[in-house]
Design an enzyme around this catalytic site. Structure first.
Site, PDB file in Angstrom:
ATOM      1  N   HIS A  97      36.651  -1.412  34.392  1.00  0.00           N
ATOM      2  CA  HIS A  97      35.325  -1.201  34.953  1.00  0.00           C
ATOM      3  C   HIS A  97      35.480  -0.471  36.133  1.00  0.00           C
ATOM      4  O   HIS A  97      36.201  -0.772  36.998  1.00  0.00           O
ATOM      5  CB  HIS A  97      34.512  -2.496  35.117  1.00  0.00           C
ATOM      6  CG  HIS A  97      32.940  -2.277  35.334  1.00  0.00           C
ATOM      7  ND1 HIS A  97      32.352  -1.844  36.304  1.00  0.00           N
ATOM      8  CD2 HIS A  97      32.197  -2.390  34.219  1.00  0.00           C
ATOM      9  CE1 HIS A  97      31.021  -1.551  36.114  1.00  0.00           C
ATOM     10  NE2 HIS A  97      30.790  -1.944  34.717  1.00  0.00           N
ATOM     11  N   ASP A 119      31.303  -5.760  27.554  1.00  0.00           N
ATOM     12  CA  ASP A 119      31.217  -5.376  26.326  1.00  0.00           C
ATOM     13  C   ASP A 119      32.266  -6.267  25.370  1.00  0.00           C
ATOM     14  O   ASP A 119      32.284  -6.148  24.226  1.00  0.00           O
ATOM     15  CB  ASP A 119      31.516  -3.895  26.106  1.00  0.00           C
ATOM     16  CG  ASP A 119      30.254  -3.135  26.472  1.00  0.00           C
ATOM     17  OD1 ASP A 119      29.067  -3.764  26.393  1.00  0.00           O
ATOM     18  OD2 ASP A 119      30.586  -2.185  27.121  1.00  0.00           O
TER      19      ASP A 119
HETATM   20  N1  CMC Z   1      42.926   0.191  28.807  1.00  0.00           N
HETATM   21  C1  CMC Z   1      44.070   0.657  29.307  1.00  0.00           C
HETATM   22  N2  CMC Z   1      44.279   1.372  30.539  1.00  0.00           N
HETATM   23  C2  CMC Z   1      43.131   1.160  31.184  1.00  0.00           C
HETATM   24  C3  CMC Z   1      41.857   0.819  30.564  1.00  0.00           C
HETATM   25  C4  CMC Z   1      41.700   0.085  29.394  1.00  0.00           C
HETATM   26  N3  CMC Z   1      40.627  -0.163  28.993  1.00  0.00           N
HETATM   27  N4  CMC Z   1      40.814   1.341  31.734  1.00  0.00           N
HETATM   28  C5  CMC Z   1      41.458   1.674  32.651  1.00  0.00           C
HETATM   29  N5  CMC Z   1      42.827   1.951  32.369  1.00  0.00           N
HETATM   30  C6  CMC Z   1      43.921   2.446  33.278  1.00  0.00           C
HETATM   31  C7  CMC Z   1      43.973   3.965  33.290  1.00  0.00           C
HETATM   32  O1  CMC Z   1      44.747   4.519  32.303  1.00  0.00           O
HETATM   33  C8  CMC Z   1      44.175   4.287  34.660  1.00  0.00           C
HETATM   34  O2  CMC Z   1      45.722   4.247  34.871  1.00  0.00           O
HETATM   35  P1  CMC Z   1      46.524   5.025  35.771  1.00  0.00           P
HETATM   36  O3  CMC Z   1      46.186   4.677  37.168  1.00  0.00           O
HETATM   37  O4  CMC Z   1      48.051   4.558  35.388  1.00  0.00           O
HETATM   38  O5  CMC Z   1      46.417   6.421  35.369  1.00  0.00           O
HETATM   39  C9  CMC Z   1      43.836   3.194  35.513  1.00  0.00           C
HETATM   40  O6  CMC Z   1      43.761   2.178  34.803  1.00  0.00           O
HETATM   41  C10 CMC Z   1      42.251   3.447  36.338  1.00  0.00           C
HETATM   42  O7  CMC Z   1      41.605   3.813  34.945  1.00  0.00           O
HETATM   43  P2  CMC Z   1      40.389   4.985  35.360  1.00  0.00           P
HETATM   44  O8  CMC Z   1      39.953   5.412  34.104  1.00  0.00           O
HETATM   45  O9  CMC Z   1      40.819   5.997  36.392  1.00  0.00           O
HETATM   46  O10 CMC Z   1      38.903   4.112  35.628  1.00  0.00           O
HETATM   47  P3  CMC Z   1      37.491   4.160  35.619  1.00  0.00           P
HETATM   48  O11 CMC Z   1      36.923   3.526  36.748  1.00  0.00           O
HETATM   49  O12 CMC Z   1      37.673   5.925  35.876  1.00  0.00           O
HETATM   50  O13 CMC Z   1      37.088   4.080  34.292  1.00  0.00           O
HETATM   51  C11 CMC Z   1      36.379   2.939  32.691  1.00  0.00           C
HETATM   52  C12 CMC Z   1      36.475   2.715  33.755  1.00  0.00           C
HETATM   53  C13 CMC Z   1      35.393   1.526  32.197  1.00  0.00           C
HETATM   54  C14 CMC Z   1      35.751   3.817  32.085  1.00  0.00           C
HETATM   55  C15 CMC Z   1      37.822   2.481  31.931  1.00  0.00           C
HETATM   56  O14 CMC Z   1      38.230   1.090  32.327  1.00  0.00           O
HETATM   57  C16 CMC Z   1      37.723   2.337  30.394  1.00  0.00           C
HETATM   58  O15 CMC Z   1      37.678   3.351  29.802  1.00  0.00           O
HETATM   59  N6  CMC Z   1      37.609   0.971  29.682  1.00  0.00           N
HETATM   60  C17 CMC Z   1      37.319   0.997  28.298  1.00  0.00           C
HETATM   61  C18 CMC Z   1      36.259   1.408  28.002  1.00  0.00           C
HETATM   62  C19 CMC Z   1      35.037   0.188  28.124  1.00  0.00           C
HETATM   63  O16 CMC Z   1      35.335  -0.788  27.911  1.00  0.00           O
HETATM   64  N7  CMC Z   1      33.792   0.527  28.745  1.00  0.00           N
HETATM   65  C20 CMC Z   1      32.735  -0.420  29.213  1.00  0.00           C
HETATM   66  C21 CMC Z   1      32.635  -0.431  30.501  1.00  0.00           C
HETATM   67  S1  CMC Z   1      31.538  -1.747  30.963  1.00  0.00           S
HETATM   68  C22 CMC Z   1      29.907  -1.509  30.106  1.00  0.00           C
HETATM   69  C23 CMC Z   1      29.393  -0.372  30.741  1.00  0.00           C
HETATM   70  O17 CMC Z   1      29.169  -0.041  31.991  1.00  0.00           O
HETATM   71  O18 CMC Z   1      28.659   0.515  29.924  1.00  0.00           O
END
Ligand code: CMC
Length: 428
Positions: free
Chosen positions: A307, A364
């Site tokens: 998140h 989710d």
């Molecule tokens: N699985 C594997 N690796 C992950 C995941 C995941 N679900 N989420 C983040 N990472 C890794 C990412 O690859 C990165 O690694 P590194 O630092 O080595 O490059 C690190 O963690 C930070 O990730 P980020 O994408 O920079 O983090 P963010 O804050 O931009 O993204 C997020 C947050 C929710 C988009 C992301 O965690 C994600 O894509 N999660 C899966 C989709 C999901 O479940 N979304 C629902 C969010 S909650 C409900 C809502 O708000 O709608």
């Protein structure tokens, strides 16, 4: 003396006020940055460090796993309030009295009818259309059928637009589901509760009296409350920014629905279930999928994990995980998907990759399992999220309009070609 932040650019010094919120969060007020400097701006892709507004609606502390609506903890609201009370709280700032609650519900019920011509629009979509696209279009279409609700200014007109959408949106949601299933479109009843009626409109069969199931009503009530607001996330920011052009509530909400659709946001609930199904079909090997999620060459992510704001745990996930156990137990459903989800969660929480990146199950991860237990098809999950988020979007839109916020218009740092002469087509 009030505190300031100091900035030095090419030897020139500037000072900016610090603003402190009611929960002691601190922000640097850079409203005068560009005008007070040599047109310098800040650059913050994804707005990871940028506050877009001041808001008195929802507080969340991602480090401590705290979520509060108007000062009330999500845990207490999920246990003690119903969805309509929470909607009122979010939109108007206080929990309603019995009279206020009744009036709100009655005003909503009076608006819970849509123009018959909306059916024609619905019927013109292919049955296979994704429900999120359908619901975004129908919400936008409401603008045409309710021109008096388009660009409202006064609090009274805002109220009218709010009860209209609170009344009509569940009808559109139910109809979207029924059309896909080939069932006649109905209106439920205005003699039952708001959430009860949502279920009746969705599931009533034409040849059989609908019986309310208390377990389903309570489960849906809780899920809607947990999704009702989450401060300046992608869809809410979209609603505020579209609304800031005075485009009107329904158009702003339609834009918010489209933003929610993406799998990185609300679309994750559908993606989680599809992922869990795929793991099951593939023999249930969770380790294989954990390895894929960690492999930087593989685009696969563990959906329902991570998140932007929560870096400890998502308090909503904790409540939903417990609810999933209870609801499936109460309904007598044994779903192998729930075991796969629990297995994945356990492995992830013990895995260094997930620990280092502070990746925890989000709202989710378990919600889809409950929706599925309730008989809601997978591609309707994000629509259910939108149904829950509706009062939050409305509250944020109303706050933005009442505060007379300026039109949202970010800056950019241009990195393209500098001035160059035009080249005729035969010389390119
Ligand atoms: N699985 C594997 N690796 C992950 C995941 C995941 N679900 N989420 C983040 N990472 C890794 C990412 O690859 C990165 O690694 P590194 O630092 O080595 O490059 C690190 O963690 C930070 O990730 P980020 O994408 O920079 O983090 P963010 O804050 O931009 O993204 C997020 C947050 C929710 C988009 C992301 O965690 C994600 O894509 N999660 C899966 C989709 C999901 O479940 N979304 C629902 C969010 S909650 C409900 C809502 O708000 O709608």
């Amino acid at each position: 003396m009030s505190k300031t932040a100091k900035l030095e650019i090419d030897g020139k010094k500037y000072e900016f006020p610090l603003i402190t919120g009611t929960e002691n969060e601190v922000a640097i007020d850079i409203k005068n940055l560009r005008s007070g400097t040599e047109e310098v701006i800040t650059l913050d892709p994804g707005f990871k460090n940028t506050g877009s507004c001041e808001s008195a609606i929802t507080f969340l502390d991602g480090e401590k796993g705290i979520l509060r609506y108007r000062g009330y903890s999500i845990e207490e609201l999920a246990e003690k309030a119903d969805f309509l009370e929470v909607a009122y709280l979010l939109i108007f700032g206080e929990l309603p009295t019995k009279e206020q609650n009744d009036k709100f519900h009655n005003d909503i019920k009076a608006e819970a009818v849509v123009d018959e011509d909306v059916k024609k629009i619905l019927e013109s979509f292919p049955k296979s259309a994704h429900p999120m696209g359908v619901i975004a279009s129908l919400t936008s279409a409401l603008t045409a059928f309710n021109p008096s609700s388009v660009n409202v200014e006064s609090e009274e007109d805002m109220y009218k637009a709010i009860v209209k959408i609170m009344g009509k949106f569940p009808v559109l949601v139910a109809w979207t589901l029924r059309r896909r299933q080939g069932l006649p479109l109905n209106y439920g009843s205005d003699e039952i509760g708001y959430v009860e009626n949502i279920l009746k409109m969705m599931f009533e069969k034409p040849n059989h009296p609908y019986e309310q199931n208390k377990i389903l009503v309570n489960a849906l009530d809780k899920l809607l409350i947990l999704h009702a607001d989450h401060e300046q996330n992608c869809s809410t920011s979209t609603v505020r920014i579209v609304g800031s052009s005075h485009a009107g509530l329904f158009a702003s909400l339609s834009a918010g629905i489209s933003a929610l659709w993406g799998p990185l946001h609300g679309g994750a609930n559908q993606a989680v279930l599809e992922m869990l199904e795929a793991i099951k079909t593939d023999g249930g090997d969770t380790k294989k999928y954990m390895a894929k999620a960690k492999d930087k060459k593989d685009p696969f992510r563990l959906m329902g994990f991570g998140h932007r704001v929560y870096k400890n745990f998502d308090p909503r996930a904790r409540i939903i995980k417990k609810a999933a156990d209870e609801v499936l137990g109460d309904l007598g459903i044994e779903d192998p998907i729930l075991d796969i989800a629990k297995g994945l969660e356990k492995e992830a929480l013990e895995d260094q990759y997930f620990v280092d990146r502070k990746l925890y199950p989000n709202v989710d991860f378990y919600s889809g399992i409950i929706y599925r237990g309730m008989g809601i098809p997978t591609d309707m999950f994000t629509v259910m999220f939108a149904l829950g988020r509706l009062p939050g979007w409305i509250a944020q839109w109303r706050e933005m309009r009442l505060r007379k916020e300026p039109i949202g218009r970010p800056r950019q740092l241009y990195t393209g070609a500098t001035l160059r002469p035009f080249v005729d087509i035969d010389k390119r």
